[in-house]
Design a protein around this motif. Structure first.
Motif: not given
Length: 183
Positions: A98-111
């Motif tokens: 579950a994620l709240p509506a509004g400003p969101t920060h997502l970081e993607l890491q690939v290794r």
């Protein structure tokens, strides 16, 4: 005839060498590692939770990246969500909860996963607004330099030249000396 066969074998070897970058996708990479390009990263609502779906390709060759450890990091403190291989090559998907509506920060890491083709470690972050019930495209990257296009163009040109030389070599007809008829 022996000279002709030697020339044909030599030309075939040159042609196969020219096709090398096409036959081995990693050959085009600097350092022998795939360069991650996020072709698509989308978050989709799924009931009360959200699902991340991403397509990863090699920025040099354009081929799908397989066998990667992909994590989506969300929240403060950041919580890691593993994305697993999806139904198509280069596709990774996973639930983010579950994620709240509004400003969101997502970081993607690939290794790189052990035993897989090596990948240049990739980390990127995006800020966006999440609207309840509405899918959002977080990222869509495109190749910038076309480094792989050079390898592909050279390989195709080498193959065309090889075929032209072989055609010319084998289409030559032997001229035999025969009696000349004078009028």
């Amino acid at each position: 005839m022996r000279i002709r066969q030697g020339v044909a074998v030599g030309l075939a070897a040159i042609g196969l060498a020219a096709l090398g970058p096409v036959a081995t996708p990693v050959a085009a990479h600097s350092g022998g590692k795939a360069v991650v390009l996020v072709a698509d990263l989308t978050l989709t609502p799924s009931g009360n939770s959200w699902t991340a779906n991403t397509t990863l390709v090699d920025g040099d060759s354009g081929s799908p990246i397989r066998g990667a450890a992909v994590k989506a990091m969300l929240g403060t403190p950041a919580k890691a969500h593993d994305l697993t291989p999806g139904s198509t090559l280069g596709n990774y998907t996973g639930s983010l909860g579950a994620l709240p509506a509004g400003p969101t920060h997502l970081e993607l890491q690939v290794r790189t996963l052990p035993g897989s083709e090596p990948i240049v470690p990739y980390t990127n972050a995006w800020d966006f607004d999440l609207t309840a019930g509405q899918p959002v495209t977080v990222a869509r990257e495109t190749a910038g330099g076309g480094g792989s296009n050079v390898a592909l163009i050279l390989s195709v040109a080498g193959a065309v030249i090889l075929l032209a030389l072989l055609y010319g070599l084998f289409s030559l007809r032997r001229r035999t000396a025969g009696p000349r008829i004078e009028r």
